[in-house]
Write an enzyme that holds these catalytic residues in place. Structure first.
Site, PDB file in Angstrom:
ATOM      1  N   ASN A  11     -29.341  12.773  -1.149  1.00 51.51           N
ATOM      2  CA  ASN A  11     -27.723  14.015  -1.713  1.00 51.51           C
ATOM      3  C   ASN A  11     -27.868  14.939  -2.420  1.00 51.51           C
ATOM      4  O   ASN A  11     -27.417  14.393  -3.561  1.00 51.51           O
ATOM      5  CB  ASN A  11     -26.363  12.736  -0.943  1.00 51.51           C
ATOM      6  CG  ASN A  11     -25.553  14.249  -0.944  1.00 51.51           C
ATOM      7  OD1 ASN A  11     -26.017  15.351  -0.310  1.00 51.51           O
ATOM      8  ND2 ASN A  11     -24.202  14.007  -0.918  1.00 51.51           N
ATOM      9  N   LYS A  13     -26.375  17.447  -2.552  1.00 54.23           N
ATOM     10  CA  LYS A  13     -25.259  18.133  -2.578  1.00 54.23           C
ATOM     11  C   LYS A  13     -25.071  19.889  -3.817  1.00 54.23           C
ATOM     12  O   LYS A  13     -26.624  20.370  -2.362  1.00 54.23           O
ATOM     13  CB  LYS A  13     -24.151  17.736  -4.057  1.00 54.23           C
ATOM     14  CG  LYS A  13     -23.951  16.040  -3.681  1.00 54.23           C
ATOM     15  CD  LYS A  13     -23.191  15.602  -4.617  1.00 54.23           C
ATOM     16  CE  LYS A  13     -22.690  14.111  -4.619  1.00 54.23           C
ATOM     17  NZ  LYS A  13     -22.053  13.362  -5.193  1.00 54.23           N
ATOM     18  N   HIS A  96     -18.068  13.572   3.788  1.00 51.24           N
ATOM     19  CA  HIS A  96     -18.175  13.154   2.755  1.00 51.24           C
ATOM     20  C   HIS A  96     -17.193  12.976   2.291  1.00 51.24           C
ATOM     21  O   HIS A  96     -16.255  14.144   2.530  1.00 51.24           O
ATOM     22  CB  HIS A  96     -20.065  13.904   2.488  1.00 51.24           C
ATOM     23  CG  HIS A  96     -19.825  13.588   0.632  1.00 51.24           C
ATOM     24  ND1 HIS A  96     -19.091  13.429  -0.158  1.00 51.24           N
ATOM     25  CD2 HIS A  96     -20.972  12.633   0.370  1.00 51.24           C
ATOM     26  CE1 HIS A  96     -20.418  13.625  -1.448  1.00 51.24           C
ATOM     27  NE2 HIS A  96     -21.172  12.674  -1.545  1.00 51.24           N
ATOM     28  N   GLU A  98     -16.646  14.117  -1.330  1.00 49.15           N
ATOM     29  CA  GLU A  98     -15.673  15.536  -1.495  1.00 49.15           C
ATOM     30  C   GLU A  98     -15.775  16.732  -0.397  1.00 49.15           C
ATOM     31  O   GLU A  98     -14.670  16.916  -0.779  1.00 49.15           O
ATOM     32  CB  GLU A  98     -17.537  16.232  -1.806  1.00 49.15           C
ATOM     33  CG  GLU A  98     -17.661  15.477  -3.236  1.00 49.15           C
ATOM     34  CD  GLU A  98     -18.984  15.302  -3.818  1.00 49.15           C
ATOM     35  OE1 GLU A  98     -19.006  14.405  -4.998  1.00 49.15           O
ATOM     36  OE2 GLU A  98     -19.904  16.333  -3.042  1.00 49.15           O
ATOM     37  N   GLU A 168     -18.577   4.721   0.950  1.00 53.44           N
ATOM     38  CA  GLU A 168     -18.090   5.447  -0.969  1.00 53.44           C
ATOM     39  C   GLU A 168     -17.084   4.603  -1.478  1.00 53.44           C
ATOM     40  O   GLU A 168     -15.775   5.422  -0.693  1.00 53.44           O
ATOM     41  CB  GLU A 168     -18.199   7.313  -0.258  1.00 53.44           C
ATOM     42  CG  GLU A 168     -19.470   7.745   0.246  1.00 53.44           C
ATOM     43  CD  GLU A 168     -19.179   9.470   0.014  1.00 53.44           C
ATOM     44  OE1 GLU A 168     -19.763   9.502  -0.714  1.00 53.44           O
ATOM     45  OE2 GLU A 168     -18.324   9.088   1.055  1.00 53.44           O
ATOM     46  N   GLY A 174     -16.039   8.927 -10.916  1.00 58.77           N
ATOM     47  CA  GLY A 174     -15.387   9.578 -12.404  1.00 58.77           C
ATOM     48  C   GLY A 174     -15.113   8.447 -12.863  1.00 58.77           C
ATOM     49  O   GLY A 174     -13.321   9.235 -13.206  1.00 58.77           O
ATOM     50  N   SER A 213     -23.675   5.142  -7.179  1.00 55.20           N
ATOM     51  CA  SER A 213     -23.899   5.052  -8.198  1.00 55.20           C
ATOM     52  C   SER A 213     -24.962   4.697  -8.340  1.00 55.20           C
ATOM     53  O   SER A 213     -25.563   3.245  -8.784  1.00 55.20           O
ATOM     54  CB  SER A 213     -23.256   4.776  -9.413  1.00 55.20           C
ATOM     55  OG  SER A 213     -21.696   6.070  -9.904  1.00 55.20           O
TER      56      SER A 213
END
Length: 251
Positions: A11, A13, A96, A98, A168, A174, A213
């Site tokens: 991906n 992005k 996703h 996001e 995910e 983060g 990750s």
């Protein structure tokens, strides 16, 4: 149960211009060793024609990071399944984390996008996963499986072989917290069980990916888990060298 083949969905992005995408794909194509894993690039829609040209004759596949739930019409800024098929895309990521967070996409919207992809032969990569607060309450399995069921609404057993699920761990993105191979297996096994309950024998053959990750140093351990059939890769997908490292780690 025969374990499904390994899929690495790369991906990008919102990275790489069409010129950069073509150069990246040409570099990869020239160095890619034979591999048991399937590689698929999830690129910005504007990059897909460049990938179609650069990857001609290559086993590397590609797809979009999103898709419209609508076949055509007055939906400014959206990309339809027919448009993706016209550049020989195979996959479309839906739901996703996001998109769910920044664009307020519900699981109902995700399900409609997955159905739109499948209606034309595209393979939706349906993303699910829990945030930090859910994880800390110990409700991560129930939350993710509820999200899975809602995101599969309207998908029949007959068509379910045409889907991929990606887990995910949003809580590990983060936050400074790290998801382990055991964390990946816990949720992917739970997803596998839910798929079997919803789809019967077909559920055993659906590819279930892990995304969080993933890189060359941990991909073999993660993908070696019984219910992990590959990875949805973010940062490590941007450099050809790191992709080759992952491919070689899986060999």
């Amino acid at each position: 149960m025969t374990k499904p083949n390994t899929l690495l969905a790369l991906n990008w992005k919102m990275n790489k211009t069409p010129t950069e995408a073509a150069a990246w794909a040409t570099e990869l194509k020239g160095q890619l060793p034979s591999s048991a894993a399937t590689l698929a690039i999830m690129a910005p829609a504007i990059d897909l024609p460049a990938l179609q040209t650069a990857l001609a004759g290559s086993p590397v596949q590609y797809g979009a990071q999103d898709i419209s739930a609508n076949p055509s019409g007055a939906y400014t800024g959206e990309i339809s399944a027919a448009m993706l098929l016209d550049v020989n895309a195979k996959y479309a990521v839906v739901g996703h984390s996001e998109r769910r967070e920044y664009h307020a996409e519900t699981s109902q919207v995700v399900a409609s996008k997955a159905r739109a992809a499948m209606s034309t032969g595209l393979v939706p990569i349906i993303c699910v996963g829990e945030g930090l607060e859910v994880r800390e309450r110990g409700e991560h399995v129930a939350y993710t499986l509820d999200q899975l069921r809602e995101s599969l609404a309207g998908i029949t057993v007959a068509s379910a072989e045409q889907i991929v699920i990606a887990y995910e761990p949003v809580w590990a993105i983060g936050t400074g917290k790290t998801a382990t191979a055991a964390d990946a297996e816990e949720l992917c096994a739970a997803i596998r069980g839910a798929l079997s309950g919803l789809l019967g024998e077909v559920g055993a053959d659906v590819q279930v990916l892990y995304g969080g990750s993933v890189k060359g140093g941990n991909i073999a351990e993660i993908c070696g888990q019984p219910n992990v059939n590959g990875a949805l890769v973010g940062g490590a997908a941007l450099e050809v060298g790191s992709v080759l490292e992952m491919v070689n780690a899986l060999k």
